[in-house]
Design a protein around this motif. Structure first.
Motif, PDB file in Angstrom:
ATOM      1  N   ARG A 364      76.355  41.536  65.554  1.00 28.05           N
ATOM      2  CA  ARG A 364      74.996  42.052  65.708  1.00 28.05           C
ATOM      3  C   ARG A 364      74.812  42.837  67.003  1.00 28.05           C
ATOM      4  NH1 ARG A 364      70.296  37.919  64.744  1.00 28.05           N
ATOM      5  NH2 ARG A 364      71.283  36.938  66.545  1.00 28.05           N
ATOM      6  N   LYS A 365      75.747  42.652  67.938  1.00 33.90           N
ATOM      7  CA  LYS A 365      75.677  43.396  69.197  1.00 33.90           C
ATOM      8  C   LYS A 365      76.266  44.793  69.065  1.00 33.90           C
ATOM      9  CE  LYS A 365      75.704  39.388  72.285  1.00 33.90           C
ATOM     10  NZ  LYS A 365      76.352  38.765  73.468  1.00 33.90           N
ATOM     11  N   HIS A 366      76.799  45.098  67.891  1.00 37.07           N
ATOM     12  CA  HIS A 366      77.388  46.414  67.630  1.00 37.07           C
ATOM     13  C   HIS A 366      76.531  47.156  66.605  1.00 37.07           C
ATOM     14  CE1 HIS A 366      81.662  44.828  68.791  1.00 37.07           C
ATOM     15  NE2 HIS A 366      80.786  44.738  69.762  1.00 37.07           N
ATOM     16  N   ALA A 367      76.381  48.445  66.802  1.00 36.62           N
ATOM     17  CA  ALA A 367      75.647  49.274  65.843  1.00 36.62           C
ATOM     18  C   ALA A 367      76.406  50.572  65.628  1.00 36.62           C
ATOM     19  CB  ALA A 367      74.241  49.559  66.352  1.00 36.62           C
ATOM     20  N   ALA A 368      76.287  51.109  64.424  1.00 34.20           N
ATOM     21  CA  ALA A 368      76.962  52.373  64.106  1.00 34.20           C
ATOM     22  C   ALA A 368      76.028  53.224  63.240  1.00 34.20           C
ATOM     23  CB  ALA A 368      78.268  52.104  63.375  1.00 34.20           C
ATOM     24  N   PHE A 369      76.019  54.526  63.510  1.00 33.51           N
ATOM     25  CA  PHE A 369      75.084  55.435  62.839  1.00 33.51           C
ATOM     26  C   PHE A 369      75.810  56.712  62.393  1.00 33.51           C
ATOM     27  CE2 PHE A 369      73.245  53.320  66.537  1.00 33.51           C
ATOM     28  CZ  PHE A 369      72.253  52.539  65.969  1.00 33.51           C
ATOM     29  N   ASP A 370      75.198  57.375  61.438  1.00 25.57           N
ATOM     30  CA  ASP A 370      75.661  58.700  61.038  1.00 25.57           C
ATOM     31  C   ASP A 370      75.254  59.661  62.152  1.00 25.57           C
ATOM     32  OD1 ASP A 370      75.918  61.292  59.960  1.00 25.57           O
ATOM     33  OD2 ASP A 370      75.748  60.491  57.922  1.00 25.57           O
ATOM     34  N   LYS A 371      76.225  60.132  62.914  1.00 28.81           N
ATOM     35  CA  LYS A 371      75.932  60.917  64.110  1.00 28.81           C
ATOM     36  C   LYS A 371      75.146  62.193  63.796  1.00 28.81           C
ATOM     37  CE  LYS A 371      78.010  63.340  68.016  1.00 28.81           C
ATOM     38  NZ  LYS A 371      77.372  64.606  67.625  1.00 28.81           N
ATOM     39  N   TYR A 448      78.541  57.533  65.295  1.00 27.65           N
ATOM     40  CA  TYR A 448      78.127  57.269  66.677  1.00 27.65           C
ATOM     41  C   TYR A 448      77.937  55.756  66.800  1.00 27.65           C
ATOM     42  CZ  TYR A 448      75.585  57.506  71.112  1.00 27.65           C
ATOM     43  OH  TYR A 448      75.199  57.366  72.417  1.00 27.65           O
ATOM     44  N   PHE A 449      78.624  55.159  67.770  1.00 24.58           N
ATOM     45  CA  PHE A 449      78.541  53.695  67.908  1.00 24.58           C
ATOM     46  C   PHE A 449      77.906  53.305  69.256  1.00 24.58           C
ATOM     47  CE2 PHE A 449      82.735  54.860  69.552  1.00 24.58           C
ATOM     48  CZ  PHE A 449      82.772  54.185  70.776  1.00 24.58           C
ATOM     49  N   ALA A 450      77.308  52.130  69.279  1.00 26.89           N
ATOM     50  CA  ALA A 450      76.733  51.550  70.495  1.00 26.89           C
ATOM     51  C   ALA A 450      77.075  50.070  70.497  1.00 26.89           C
ATOM     52  CB  ALA A 450      75.231  51.755  70.530  1.00 26.89           C
ATOM     53  N   ARG A 451      77.579  49.608  71.623  1.00 21.35           N
ATOM     54  CA  ARG A 451      78.013  48.203  71.713  1.00 21.35           C
ATOM     55  C   ARG A 451      77.389  47.536  72.928  1.00 21.35           C
ATOM     56  NH1 ARG A 451      84.251  49.957  70.415  1.00 21.35           N
ATOM     57  NH2 ARG A 451      83.937  50.310  68.161  1.00 21.35           N
ATOM     58  N   LEU A 452      76.667  46.489  72.675  1.00 19.01           N
ATOM     59  CA  LEU A 452      76.012  45.729  73.735  1.00 19.01           C
ATOM     60  C   LEU A 452      77.011  44.747  74.333  1.00 19.01           C
ATOM     61  CD1 LEU A 452      73.180  45.214  74.993  1.00 19.01           C
ATOM     62  CD2 LEU A 452      72.906  43.390  73.283  1.00 19.01           C
ATOM     63  N   LYS A 453      77.122  44.790  75.659  1.00 18.87           N
ATOM     64  CA  LYS A 453      78.067  43.902  76.334  1.00 18.87           C
ATOM     65  C   LYS A 453      77.409  42.593  76.726  1.00 18.87           C
ATOM     66  CE  LYS A 453      81.637  46.645  76.268  1.00 18.87           C
ATOM     67  NZ  LYS A 453      82.872  46.313  75.544  1.00 18.87           N
TER      68      LYS A 453
END
Length: 453
Positions: A364-371, A448-453
């Protein structure tokens, strides 16, 4: 030599034992003789005896005197008197003048409270800046009795009824086992001189009223009162220490830590007899909470928040949740297309990758989107009422407030929610769900990805 206490009882204390009073106290409390001591010295008989007993024991304490500028020449005389004593004994001397009246007016507190706040703040700075380990005050048995009666009048528990402690953190009270009359006898035997504060005879302050009007009634009508009080106070101090030890063990067994939150299960708390004492013990270090109202709310509707100073307590469905009060202001952060690391408001790594090389994560800390659907710069902000999105896995549009209810989030968890936006669209309720409109599909070319540390 014989020392008397209000004519009620006597005990023998040979002169050659006086130098042993301080060493015996230090030994009883496991304090090294080599420790550096700061003595709060007003110039009155109590603090002069305390200073002299340290000197008699071969110590070289530092003395500190506060001039609250409330008694004109008399206050200046006290200051000079203590300074001269320090010079005569070769002791380090610290002093400071305070505009106590102005401070009390600014803080909207009494003169007595202002003087207390000013001196203890000054004492703390001296201890820190001059590497002094202990603050020593000349409180005695009569002071402890007055404190107990004051606490009783205001309402108190076992701790308040046990009176002053001979050692509390880095504050020492070596004369607590002596009465005022015994201290005066010691002063006379050592041929000490001291200053008298005329304001101590007034009865318009609560403590002075108890000292001159209430305490004497006990002493005059109960033979051996001082002895009985000392024994009772000592026993109550021991009982209070044991009680707090047991309470601490129970609190630690109930409390769980969830990030910056402390959580106590309500059902387990209510099973305990005397649970209000446990609740008081847990919350006391965090401020002056309205304990009766908290207890009343335990069987009521959840969601009530109680605030005390820098902390707040949420009565949730299943838990009492304690946290530090939020000081953070609303702010929007921007993520440019080429950014790889964002350090505020939290650590976030971002980037792009070919869809053919990307593996979907269930974290759940990772997200990915159609850039190709995103508009940069992306934005990060707190959620607010009226926000809505299209949660992946659900049909249609949903308000965030309703989404949080479905997720059974408590008030604190809701307040901690951040969202990521593309333009005006919410694309990620961070740590919970992405928006269905921006998900990866079979036609996605770049992720496009975003990862919460």
């Amino acid at each position: 030599m014989t020392f008397s206490c209000s004519g009620l009882f006597t005990f023998d204390l040979p002169m050659y034992n006086l130098p042993s009073i301080i060493p015996q106290f230090l030994k009883a409390h496991n304090i090294a003789d080599s420790s550096r001591f700061l003595i709060a010295c007003s110039g009155g008989v109590d603090s002069m005896v305390l200073a002299e007993l340290f000197v008699q024991a071969g110590q070289k304490p530092a003395l500190v005197h506060c001039n609250f500028m409330l008694r004109g020449d008399d206050a200046d005389g006290d200051q000079a008197f203590v300074e001269n004593y320090a010079k005569d004994k070769g002791l380090t001397f610290y002093t400071k003048n305070f505009d106590t009246t102005a401070f009390a007016k600014e803080k909207r507190i009494s003169i007595q409270m202002a003087a207390r706040d000013l001196r203890y703040s000054y004492f703390a700075s001296l201890l820190k800046n001059h590497h002094l380990k202990f603050l020593c005050t000349a409180h005695h048995a009569d002071d402890s009795l007055e404190t107990i009666l004051l606490n009783l009048g205001r309402g108190t528990g076992l701790s308040g009824l046990s009176g002053m402690k001979p050692k509390r953190d880095n504050i020492l009270r070596p004369l607590l086992h002596l009465t005022k009359n015994e201290i005066i006898e010691i002063a006379n035997s050592l041929q000490l001189t001291w200053r008298e504060d005329a304001s101590n005879t007034k009865t318009d302050y609560q403590r002075n009223y108890i000292r001159h009007k209430v305490a004497p009634v006990f002493k005059d009508n109960f033979p051996g009162f001082d002895t009985g009080f000392k024994n009772t106070s000592k026993q109550l101090i021991n009982d209070d220490a044991l009680f707090n030890f047991l309470l601490n063990e129970k609190v630690q067994s109930l409390i769980t830590k969830d990030g910056h939150l402390l959580k106590m299960p309500i059902a387990e708390l209510l099973k305990m007899k005397g649970y209000s004492s446990l609740l008081h013990y847990w919350l006391k270090p965090y401020g002056n909470f309205d304990l009766p109202s908290i207890i009343e709310s335990l069987n009521g509707k959840s969601g009530r928040v109680f605030v005390s100073g820098q902390h707040e307590l949420l009565v949730d469905r299943d838990f009492l949740i304690l946290r530090q009060a939020k000081q953070e202001k609303n702010h929007t952060y921007f993520i440019n297309e080429g950014d790889e690391i964002l350090e505020a408001p939290f650590l976030l790594t971002t980037g792009k990758i070919s869809a053919s090389d990307f593996e979907i994560s269930r974290n759940r800390k990772h997200a990915a989107f159609d850039k190709d659907k995103l508009k940069f710069p992306l934005k990060l902000r707190r959620w607010k009422n009226g926000d809505s999105f299209y949660p992946i896995g659900m049909k249609g549009k949903k308000k965030l407030s309703d989404f949080f209810i479905d997720q059974k989030l408590n008030l604190y968890e809701k307040e901690d929610i951040w969202i990521m936006l593309s333009g005006d669209d919410i694309i990620w309720v961070i740590n919970h769900r992405i928006d269905d409109r921006y998900k990866i599909s079979e036609t996605t070319k770049s992720v496009y990805f975003a990862r919460l540390k």
